[in-house]
Write a protein that holds these residues in place. Structure first.
Motif, mmCIF file in Angstrom:
data_model
loop_
_atom_site.group_PDB
_atom_site.id
_atom_site.type_symbol
_atom_site.label_atom_id
_atom_site.label_comp_id
_atom_site.label_asym_id
_atom_site.label_seq_id
_atom_site.Cartn_x
_atom_site.Cartn_y
_atom_site.Cartn_z
ATOM 1 N N LYS A 375 16.437 -44.444 22.697
ATOM 2 C CA LYS A 375 15.690 -45.691 22.853
ATOM 3 C C LYS A 375 14.384 -45.439 23.586
ATOM 4 N N ARG A 376 14.436 -44.641 24.662
ATOM 5 C CA ARG A 376 13.212 -44.370 25.414
ATOM 6 C C ARG A 376 12.270 -43.493 24.603
ATOM 7 N N ASN A 377 12.827 -42.551 23.818
ATOM 8 C CA ASN A 377 11.992 -41.696 22.994
ATOM 9 C C ASN A 377 11.122 -42.504 22.045
ATOM 10 N N SER A 378 11.646 -43.641 21.569
ATOM 11 C CA SER A 378 10.922 -44.427 20.569
ATOM 12 C C SER A 378 10.239 -45.660 21.162
ATOM 13 N N ALA A 379 10.236 -45.774 22.489
ATOM 14 C CA ALA A 379 9.674 -46.970 23.118
ATOM 15 C C ALA A 379 8.165 -47.049 22.899
ATOM 16 N N THR A 380 7.695 -48.268 22.751
ATOM 17 C CA THR A 380 6.260 -48.507 22.577
ATOM 18 C C THR A 380 5.606 -48.731 23.933
ATOM 19 N N PRO A 381 4.561 -48.005 24.257
ATOM 20 C CA PRO A 381 3.886 -48.223 25.547
ATOM 21 C C PRO A 381 3.323 -49.634 25.653
ATOM 22 N N SER A 382 3.367 -50.207 26.853
ATOM 23 C CA SER A 382 2.757 -51.513 27.110
ATOM 24 C C SER A 382 1.295 -51.287 27.461
ATOM 25 N N LEU A 383 0.414 -51.606 26.533
ATOM 26 C CA LEU A 383 -1.008 -51.314 26.714
ATOM 27 C C LEU A 383 -1.891 -52.547 26.637
ATOM 28 N N ARG A 384 -1.288 -53.694 26.469
ATOM 29 C CA ARG A 384 -2.096 -54.900 26.310
ATOM 30 C C ARG A 384 -2.959 -55.175 27.539
ATOM 31 N N TRP A 385 -2.495 -54.745 28.717
ATOM 32 C CA TRP A 385 -3.248 -54.977 29.946
ATOM 33 C C TRP A 385 -4.623 -54.317 29.905
ATOM 34 N N LEU A 386 -4.796 -53.294 29.059
ATOM 35 C CA LEU A 386 -6.115 -52.676 28.943
ATOM 36 C C LEU A 386 -7.161 -53.681 28.479
ATOM 37 N N GLU A 387 -6.736 -54.683 27.724
ATOM 38 C CA GLU A 387 -7.667 -55.686 27.228
ATOM 39 C C GLU A 387 -8.234 -56.549 28.352
ATOM 40 N N LEU A 388 -7.561 -56.554 29.501
ATOM 41 C CA LEU A 388 -8.029 -57.364 30.630
ATOM 42 C C LEU A 388 -9.095 -56.646 31.439
ATOM 43 N N LEU A 389 -9.320 -55.378 31.128
ATOM 44 C CA LEU A 389 -10.341 -54.594 31.828
ATOM 45 C C LEU A 389 -11.649 -54.617 31.047
ATOM 46 N N PRO A 390 -12.772 -54.482 31.726
ATOM 47 C CA PRO A 390 -14.021 -54.249 30.996
ATOM 48 C C PRO A 390 -13.861 -53.013 30.119
ATOM 49 N N ALA A 391 -14.510 -53.020 28.984
ATOM 50 C CA ALA A 391 -14.300 -51.958 27.997
ATOM 51 C C ALA A 391 -14.583 -50.573 28.564
ATOM 52 N N ASP A 392 -15.617 -50.451 29.415
ATOM 53 C CA ASP A 392 -15.936 -49.123 29.947
ATOM 54 C C ASP A 392 -14.858 -48.620 30.896
ATOM 55 N N ILE A 393 -14.253 -49.523 31.684
ATOM 56 C CA ILE A 393 -13.183 -49.117 32.598
ATOM 57 C C ILE A 393 -11.914 -48.793 31.812
ATOM 58 N N ALA A 394 -11.623 -49.585 30.792
ATOM 59 C CA ALA A 394 -10.445 -49.300 29.968
ATOM 60 C C ALA A 394 -10.527 -47.910 29.356
ATOM 61 N N ARG A 395 -11.708 -47.545 28.902
ATOM 62 C CA ARG A 395 -11.864 -46.225 28.300
ATOM 63 C C ARG A 395 -11.735 -45.114 29.348
ATOM 64 N N LYS A 396 -12.212 -45.378 30.557
ATOM 65 C CA LYS A 396 -12.029 -44.392 31.628
ATOM 66 C C LYS A 396 -10.546 -44.130 31.869
ATOM 67 N N VAL A 397 -9.782 -45.203 32.029
ATOM 68 C CA VAL A 397 -8.352 -45.060 32.319
ATOM 69 C C VAL A 397 -7.630 -44.375 31.169
ATOM 70 N N ALA A 398 -7.979 -44.748 29.948
ATOM 71 C CA ALA A 398 -7.256 -44.263 28.773
ATOM 72 C C ALA A 398 -7.550 -42.814 28.441
ATOM 73 N N ILE A 399 -8.812 -42.384 28.576
ATOM 74 C CA ILE A 399 -9.145 -41.045 28.092
ATOM 75 C C ILE A 399 -10.151 -40.292 28.946
ATOM 76 N N GLU A 400 -11.136 -40.976 29.503
ATOM 77 C CA GLU A 400 -12.208 -40.244 30.181
ATOM 78 C C GLU A 400 -11.769 -39.639 31.511
ATOM 79 N N ASN A 401 -11.011 -40.387 32.311
ATOM 80 C CA ASN A 401 -10.542 -39.831 33.578
ATOM 81 C C ASN A 401 -9.657 -38.600 33.364
ATOM 82 N N PRO A 402 -8.669 -38.649 32.446
ATOM 83 C CA PRO A 402 -7.863 -37.442 32.217
ATOM 84 C C PRO A 402 -8.687 -36.239 31.768
ATOM 85 N N GLN A 403 -9.672 -36.481 30.902
ATOM 86 C CA GLN A 403 -10.495 -35.365 30.451
ATOM 87 C C GLN A 403 -11.263 -34.744 31.620
ATOM 88 N N ARG A 404 -11.723 -35.581 32.537
ATOM 89 C CA ARG A 404 -12.471 -35.074 33.688
ATOM 90 C C ARG A 404 -11.551 -34.360 34.671
#
Length: 412
Positions: A375-404
């Motif tokens: 069940k956990r292997n197939s669980a869908t991440p809860s990502l809707r909260w990203l929509e509550l962030l400004p687009a530039d911050i959402a992208r930082k959290v999602a991909i830019e911060n990890p890359q840095r």
């Protein structure tokens, strides 16, 4: 009846696409009308539309429709600047590929790293995860799962899988060596192991643990001071090599009784845990160039509130945090993310105020031959909260911060 018609229209695709946005039923309205048990999802049993419509929307095939799946299908709110954040490419900074926190389960499993990696890649593709950073679950004793199996899969899937080292090698040394027993010989051996793993291809250290509660009877309880001499040495190595440390620890401001829910979950947990906040701050202050990622935004003791994290972020620029995006155990406290992928206001503001400190770390276990993990292997991440962030911050959290932080380029 109108709500039912709208729901069926959405699911069959007959009317919805031609409706003006203002008239389209929102995912929230869908949930209100169909989610009978109020768990934030629509199960197949609760579904009122045609079976094919359910199958089409159930992207991860887990038998339930989440708000994110409904949002993606409906296109509701596409005029909002931040709606597309649910499809931002993601880097998941905390996963376990062929690991399990229960030693008894591990002993029954075949070491099929390739099968586990295949499972991981399939789920990553469904959830738009471009790269996952895998690590061995932390232990007090050297376990069956090691970095070599993970590194082989990183070579097999370049750019898709990266590896942190130490959970099965360095962590046991820390937990089995008393602070006053750390000799020069132990320090040299510890440093040699750390350096060798980085030279073999690891991009940081993790999952390390200082205070890790036991979540079920086969799951160990782990406790050591965060300012243990070998943790301080690891911080120096990480700073010198410019790599991060992923650390799992409850933060305990003062000695406290272990919550009854945790004691009921596992009698491995003690009656009381010692204060460690000052020790954790000494680790953070020891080497300001050592970046410490605090694993898991939720905690098991109830002490890690947004207000405490704000104070720590203000004081220590080298502190970061990974955000859980999968369903948590029922005894986990201070969940920043709540039902239907929403986020608590104080945590939302914290992310906005410290946008460079947060990343997504699902703590997903991709584990074949483990029915209890399915069940956990197939669980869908809860990502809707990203929509509550400004687009530039959402992208930082999602991909830019990890890359840095990890100095990687996410796969395309």
């Amino acid at each position: 009846m109108i709500a039912r018609f709208f729901a069926t229209a959405l699911l069959t695709g007959l009317v919805f696409a031609s409706m003006p946005a203002a008239a389209q039923p929102s995912p929230e309205a869908m949930l209100r009308n169909m989610d009978a048990d109020r768990n934030g999802k629509i199960s197949r049993k609760e579904w009122r539309g045609p079976a094919k419509g359910f199958d089409r929307l159930d992207a991860n095939r887990d038998g339930a429709l989440t708000p994110v799946e409904l949002q993606s299908a409906s296109g509701v709110g596409q005029s909002r600047a931040t709606t597309s954040t649910t499809r931002i490419p993601l880097v998941d900074v905390h996963v376990h590929i062929h690991g399990h926190p229960s030693g008894s389960v591990q002993d029954r499993m075949e070491l099929d790293y390739a099968g586990a990696a295949n499972l991981a890649i399939a789920q990553m593709d469904e959830n738009n995860v471009r790269t996952s950073i895998a690590m061995v679950p932390p232990g007090k004793h050297v376990g069956r799962f090691d970095d070599q199996g993970l590194l082989a899969q990183a070579r097999r899937f370049p750019g898709r899988i990266a590896v942190l080292t130490g959970g099965g090698t360095l962590n046991p040394i820390i937990h089995t060596t008393a602070a006053d027993a750390v000799s020069d010989e132990i320090r040299r051996d510890f440093e040699d192991k750390a350096e060798s793993a980085l030279q073999a291809g690891a991009i940081g250290f993790g999952e390390m643990s200082a205070l890790h509660m036991s979540y079920f009877p086969q799951h160990p309880f782990e406790e050591v001071h965060p300012d243990h001499p070998l943790f301080l040495l690891l911080a120096d190595i990480a700073a010198r090599r410019d790599v991060p440390i992923d650390l799992h620890t409850e933060i305990v401001p003062e000695d406290m009784a272990v919550p009854g829910k945790l004691r009921a979950a596992s009698n491995n947990n003690p009656l009381q845990v010692k204060a460690n906040l000052a020790d954790f701050e000494r680790l953070l202050a020891h080497n300001a160039r050592a970046r410490i990622i605090l694993s898991h935004s939720a905690d098991a003791t109830g002490a890690r509130k947004a207000s405490l994290m704000r104070r720590l972020f203000e004081r220590y620029p080298n502190l970061l945090m990974s955000l859980n995006v999968l369903p948590a155990f029922p005894f986990i406290e201070n969940l920043p993310l709540r039902g239907a992928g929403d986020i608590k206001p104080d945590w939302l503001q914290l992310i906005k105020d410290f946008p460079d400190r947060f990343m997504i770390g699902s703590d997903q276990f991709y584990t074949p031959q483990c029915p209890t993990c399915e069940k956990r292997n197939s669980a869908t991440p809860s990502l809707r909260w990203l929509e509550l962030l400004p687009a530039d911050i959402a992208r930082k959290v999602a991909i830019e911060n990890p890359q840095r932080v990890f100095k990687i380029t996410a796969a395309r």
